[in-house]
Structure formats: structure tokens, C-alpha cells
Motif scaffolding. Structure first.
Motif, PDB file in Angstrom:
ATOM      1  N   VAL A  11      41.509  34.243  40.876  1.00 33.58           N
ATOM      2  CA  VAL A  11      41.469  32.771  40.958  1.00 33.58           C
ATOM      3  C   VAL A  11      41.110  32.227  39.576  1.00 33.58           C
ATOM      4  CG1 VAL A  11      40.498  30.785  42.156  1.00 33.58           C
ATOM      5  CG2 VAL A  11      40.719  32.956  43.353  1.00 33.58           C
TER       6      VAL A  11
ATOM      7  N   MET B  54      41.151  25.615  40.411  1.00 32.67           N
ATOM      8  CA  MET B  54      41.392  24.976  41.720  1.00 32.67           C
ATOM      9  C   MET B  54      41.158  23.481  41.633  1.00 32.67           C
ATOM     10  SD  MET B  54      37.965  26.097  43.818  1.00 32.67           S
ATOM     11  CE  MET B  54      38.339  27.827  43.832  1.00 32.67           C
TER      12      MET B  54
ATOM     13  N   THR C  30      34.858  30.003  44.823  1.00 36.62           N
ATOM     14  CA  THR C  30      35.572  31.144  45.405  1.00 36.62           C
ATOM     15  C   THR C  30      34.554  31.948  46.228  1.00 36.62           C
ATOM     16  OG1 THR C  30      36.995  31.214  43.483  1.00 36.62           O
ATOM     17  CG2 THR C  30      36.956  33.192  44.847  1.00 36.62           C
TER      18      THR C  30
ATOM     19  N   ILE D 191      45.221  25.686  44.464  1.00 37.51           N
ATOM     20  CA  ILE D 191      44.632  26.909  43.896  1.00 37.51           C
ATOM     21  C   ILE D 191      45.561  27.447  42.806  1.00 37.51           C
ATOM     22  CG2 ILE D 191      43.808  29.244  44.414  1.00 37.51           C
ATOM     23  CD1 ILE D 191      43.821  28.254  47.445  1.00 37.51           C
TER      24      ILE D 191
END
Ligand SMILES: Cc1cc2nc3c(=O)[nH]c(=O)nc-3n(C[C@H](O)[C@H](O)[C@H](O)COP(=O)(O)OP(=O)(O)OC[C@H]3O[C@@H](n4cnc5c(N)ncnc54)[C@H](O)[C@@H]3O)c2cc1C
Length: 462
Positions: free
Chosen positions: A165, A168, A198, A210
């Protein structure tokens, strides 16, 4: 009870067709994949379609102090989406667009309701893939898996969701919309807010977009199955593979109870008399994969495997992995209630953990099948029981307590991948101590002072 104004304002923002109050809907959304949890019916289920709508809804919830329970596909195994007070279940499934696959920067922007496999299918067109692979890739959403920081079958070589990730967009508890992170490989501005959200299990904000990292698809893969008649030897073989500097993409274990159940369910030709099997997949460049697969075959044999099988083709490979993915569904059909844990220990402690689980099963006279991501030290002891049998449920609870105690004493953690949710909240002091839990509570208080975002999960303030 929800104030009538709340319902009216929700309908104004979302339209009547995206606001559900029929009892059938409310009952459905009071459940997720977790067994034997306390639950209440939500007052309303909604399906927003944009960040703006999510922000408007959160402002309404803030104004009327109404809890919101964000929800993807509800496959989490820790009671993460079950309402504990009345309020709003916010299903993210209508926000299911893959916004962009950027092959130059090896990234993708997605909405939270995108199913993980759909992202993989889109990435595949560019010769890329998204490595996190929980057993539920064809069902689970990106928003749910990012909020759990899901792990799965490829953790050993590729890591877990939190390693992918990069950024976002989210709505915080007062309705503000904020974007964290970006496409740059390096980014150290401010606190690492992307990391904080996360794995936050919907308790700190609602994720509406995301940004994830993608990797080039490996050129080749080979799968190997090792059969053991001694579970300790299987445990030792796991460490031996890593000690020999092979890092498989996947290294899984199934014990005898699980093998027999899966074979009965999926008819994959598994050796039902084996004490344990190890399932291993190596991937990468073709030449490297050939060498690594041969080395794994030798290590398994040296460590006492009674049979070692290399999948000859894609069909044989699929049979192996379908069998593994069927482990939980197969065990779950044995008894009405399945209590599945994911206590995780350093890899070298797997034999100790396996022995401890067997002792617990005998001590409390319970049926426990164990399988899991052996290479990650992440085992899933699965207790097959019946929630209606009160006396057995008392023994189940004692067994779970003991499994967590052993995992922590071996240097492990309460949850490798399934999250804390409501199921494991009471165990957090075991891992962090009171001071650590207080710090988590302080973060929750600062981010969500009215406790409206997924209340009662992970950090309990009620
Ligand atoms: C058969 C089976 C096998 C599984 N195998 C694995 C495995 O191998 N590895 C693994 O890690 N997990 C596994 N799981 C658990 C589960 O599939 C994962 O946790 C999954 O990623 C959850 O996705 P979901 O869409 O179902 O999320 P949900 O269950 O709907 O939600 C999970 C959490 O995220 C929150 N949430 C959802 N969307 C948002 C959002 N947009 N913003 C903020 N919060 C949000 C929810 O409130 C909840 O707390 C398995 C489950 C089953 C039933």
C-alpha cells in the motif's frame, strides 16, 4: 433506534435505492465469516458510490453520534464487520472501479470495493501482478484486505498487504477527505499515515481509494508436495528449506485431520494416511526455478519425506492449490461451528507450536485441524465445534486462551493476518501490555473522538 432525521438525510445523499432497512437486509449484514460472536442488527445498510457520498454520510453520523460499520465482502475472521451497537453498515461494494493501472510506475489506483482477483486480472494485461493472496482473492475486497493488512499464501517471499500500500484517499471521522502517500518509491513526509490506516480495521477512517504497488509476473513457477509420516519432521523441513537459502513464494502445511477432510471434500488425491504434507511453490526466472525446485525436492527427501511429488503441469499444480484453498471450507462442513485462529510464531518455533496445539486438543478433548502458511510461522488451528453445546464452548475458549499464551511465549503474535476485530480484542494486553494498549486507545481517541467508526473493534472504548 436511529433518529428518523438520520434516515431522511441518508436518503437525500444516496437516493432511496441505496438505503436498505428491510429486516432481511439487516439480518444479513449482522453476520460476517466469523463464528460465535455477539451481534446486534444494524438500523440501516447503505451502499455509497463515491468519496463525496461517503464524506456526506460520515458528517451525518458525526452530527447524530451514529456508529458506522464499513464492510467489504465480510470474509474477515475476527468479527470485524459485525455491528455491536445499532447504526449504519456501509457496504463498499458499489465502489468497485479500477481507476488506473500505471505500468511505468508499477502501481494501480483502485476503489475499495474492487475484488482482489479483478485487480490481478487487470494487472495481468500489463504483465504485472498484485502479490497479496489471502485464500479469498476471488471474494474479498481491496478495502477489506487493506484494512486487515491481509496476508495469505505468498507472504514468505512477497510480504503482506501492508508492503504494497503506497497511498490512499480516506474520509476521517469528522467527514474531512484526505489523501496520503503517492507513487514515489521514496516518501518520508510527515508521519507514515498510509501505514497507520493499513490494518486499522475501519476504526480510524473510511478508505475510498487505494494506491498499490504491482510487480512483474514471474516467468515460471513450480509446485512441490512433500508427504510426512512424522509431523515434527515436516516442521523441521520448513526451517531446512529456508536455511538452504531457498525462499519459496508459498510454503504451506496441512495436518492429518485437514488432509483427510480436504480429500473427502475435494478429491485431490491427497495421501490420507500422512501425518502432514508440505506444499511449496517456487517462482522466478525459469532457470532459477528449475534449480530451486530440485533443491526443495532434495531437502524434503533428506528431512524424512516419505514421498516427494513435483507437479508436472498446470493441471497438477492447480489440483494442489485448489486442495489447499479448500482447507477451511472443508473443515467448516464437519461441524456447525468453526473457530479458526491465526496465532503466529517465528518460523523456527513451528514444531513447538504444532506440538502445543496437539496437547491442547487432547487436554480439552476437542477436534482441531491445523493448516496454514508454515513458511510465515502462521498456523491456523481450527476447532470444530457447535456453538449450541455450552459445555464444549467453555472448553473451546480455554483452548484458545492457551493457544495464544503459547504463541506469545514462543515470541509470536496474536494475529498474523486475520486481525483483532472483536474476537481478539481482549487478548491485546498479552502482546502489548496495558501501556501499549493505552497508546492504541489514545490514537483511536485522537482520530475518532466520538467513537463512531467501527466501535468495539480492536481497541475497545465502550
Ligand atoms: C475461507 C477463508 C480463507 C481466508 N484466508 C485468508 C488468508 O489466507 N489470509 C488472510 O489474511 N485472510 C484470510 N481470510 C480472511 C479474509 O478473507 C481477509 O481478511 C479479507 O482480506 C477481508 O476482505 P473483505 O472484503 O471480506 O473485508 P471485510 O471482512 O468486509 O472487512 C474487513 C475489515 O475491514 C474494514 N473495512 C472494509 N472496507 C473498508 C474501507 N473501505 N475502509 C475502512 N475499513 C474497511 C471492516 O470494517 C472490517 O474491519 C480468509 C477468510 C476465509 C473466509
Amino acid at each position: 433506534m436511529l433518529k428518523p432525521e438520520v434516515l431522511q438525510e441518508l436518503i437525500q445523499v444516496l437516493g432511496k435505492e441505496n438505503v436498505f432497512t428491510e429486516k432481511e437486509d439487516l439480518i444479513t449484514y449482522a453476520y460476517d465469516a466469523t463464528a460465535a460472536m455477539k451481534r446486534v442488527l444494524p438500523d440501516v445498510v447503505i451502499t455509497p458510490a463515491s468519496t463525496e457520498q461517503v464524506a456526506e454520510v460520515v458528517k451525518i453520523a458525526d452530527k447524530y453520534d451514529t456508529p458506522i460499520y464499513p464492510r467489504g465482502s465480510g470474509t474477515n475472521l475476527s468479527g470485524g464487520t459485525i455491528p455491536l451497537k445499532n447504526g449504519i453498515v456501509m457496504s463498499m461494494l458499489n465502489m468497485n472501479k479500477i481507476i488506473e493501472v500505471d505500468a511505468e510506475n508499477l502501481t494501480a489506483w483502485v476503489q475499495p470495493g474492487v475484488i482482489i482477483q479483478d485487480l490481478n486480472d487487470a494487472a495481468m494485461e500489463f504483465g504485472l501482478f498484485y502479490p497479496p493472496d489471502p485464500g479469498t482473492v476471488t471474494t474479498a475486497t481491496m478495502g477489506g484486505s487493506v484494512s486487515e493488512s491481509s496476508g495469505g499464501l505468498r507472504g514468505l517471499k512477497y510480504g503482506v498487504t501492508k508492503h504494497y500500500v503506497m497511498g490512499m484517499k480516506l474520509v476521517r471521522a469528522n467527514g474531512d477527505v484526505i489523501k496520503w502517500g503517492g507513487k514515489t518509491v521514496k516518501n518520508v513526509s510527515g508521519y507514515d499515515m498510509t501505514a497507520l490506516f493499513t490494518g486499522a480495521e475501519g476504526t480510524l477512517g473510511i478508505i475510498t481509494e487505494i494506491l498499490v504497488k504491482l510487480l512483474p509476473t514471474p516467468e515460471a513457477k513450480k509446485s512441490i508436495l512433500g508427504v510426512f509420516h512424522d509431523i515434527d519432521k515436516a516442521g523441521n523441513a520448513i526451517s531446512a528449506i529456508i536455511r538452504n537459502k531457498v525462499i519459496p513464494a508459498t510454503l504451506e502445511i496441512m495436518d492429518n485431520m485437514t488432509i483427510r477432510t480436504v480429500e473427502n471434500f475435494a478429491h485431490a488425491g491427497l495421501p490420507v494416511d500422512a501425518e502432514a504434507i508440505l506444499l511449496c511453490e517456487v517462482d522466478g526466472y525459469k532457470e532459477a526455478v528449475e534449480r530451486e525446485a530440485a533443491l526443495v525436492e532434495k531437502i524434503l527427501a533428506d528431512e524424512g519425506a516419505t514421498e516427494v511429488k513435483l507437479a508436472k503441469d498446470d493441471h497438477e499444480r492447480d489440483v494442489i492449490w485448489t486442495a489447499r484453498r479448500n482447507a477451511l471450507p472443508a473443515l467448516a462442513q464437519m461441524k456447525p461451528t468453526t473457530v479458526l485462529e491465526d496465532a503466529t510464531v517465528p518460523r523456527s518455533k513451528i514444531p513447538d507450536m504444532l506440538k502445543a496445539i496437539r496437547k491442547v486438543a487432547t487436554k480439552y478433548n476437542l477436534t482441531i485441524g491445523t493448516f496454514g502458511h508454515a513458511g510465515d510461522g502462521n498456523l491456523h488451528p481450527t476447532i470444530l465445534t457447535d456453538v449450541r453445546d455450552k459445555e464444549e464452548m467453555v472448553r473451546v475458549e480455554k483452548a484458545v486462551d492457551e493457544i495464544f499464551d503459547v504463541a506469545i511465549s514462543l515470541g509470536g503474535t496474536l494475529s498474523g493476518e486475520h486481525g483483532i476485530g472483536m474476537a481478539k480484542a481482549k487478548y491485546l494486553p498479552l502482546e502489548f501490555g496495558e501501556a501499549g494498549v493505552n497508546m492504541l486507545k489514545d490514537i483511536k481517541q485522537a482520530m475518532d473522538p466520538k467513537n463512531i467508526l467501527n466501535p468495539g473493534k480492536m481497541v475497545r472504548r465502550d
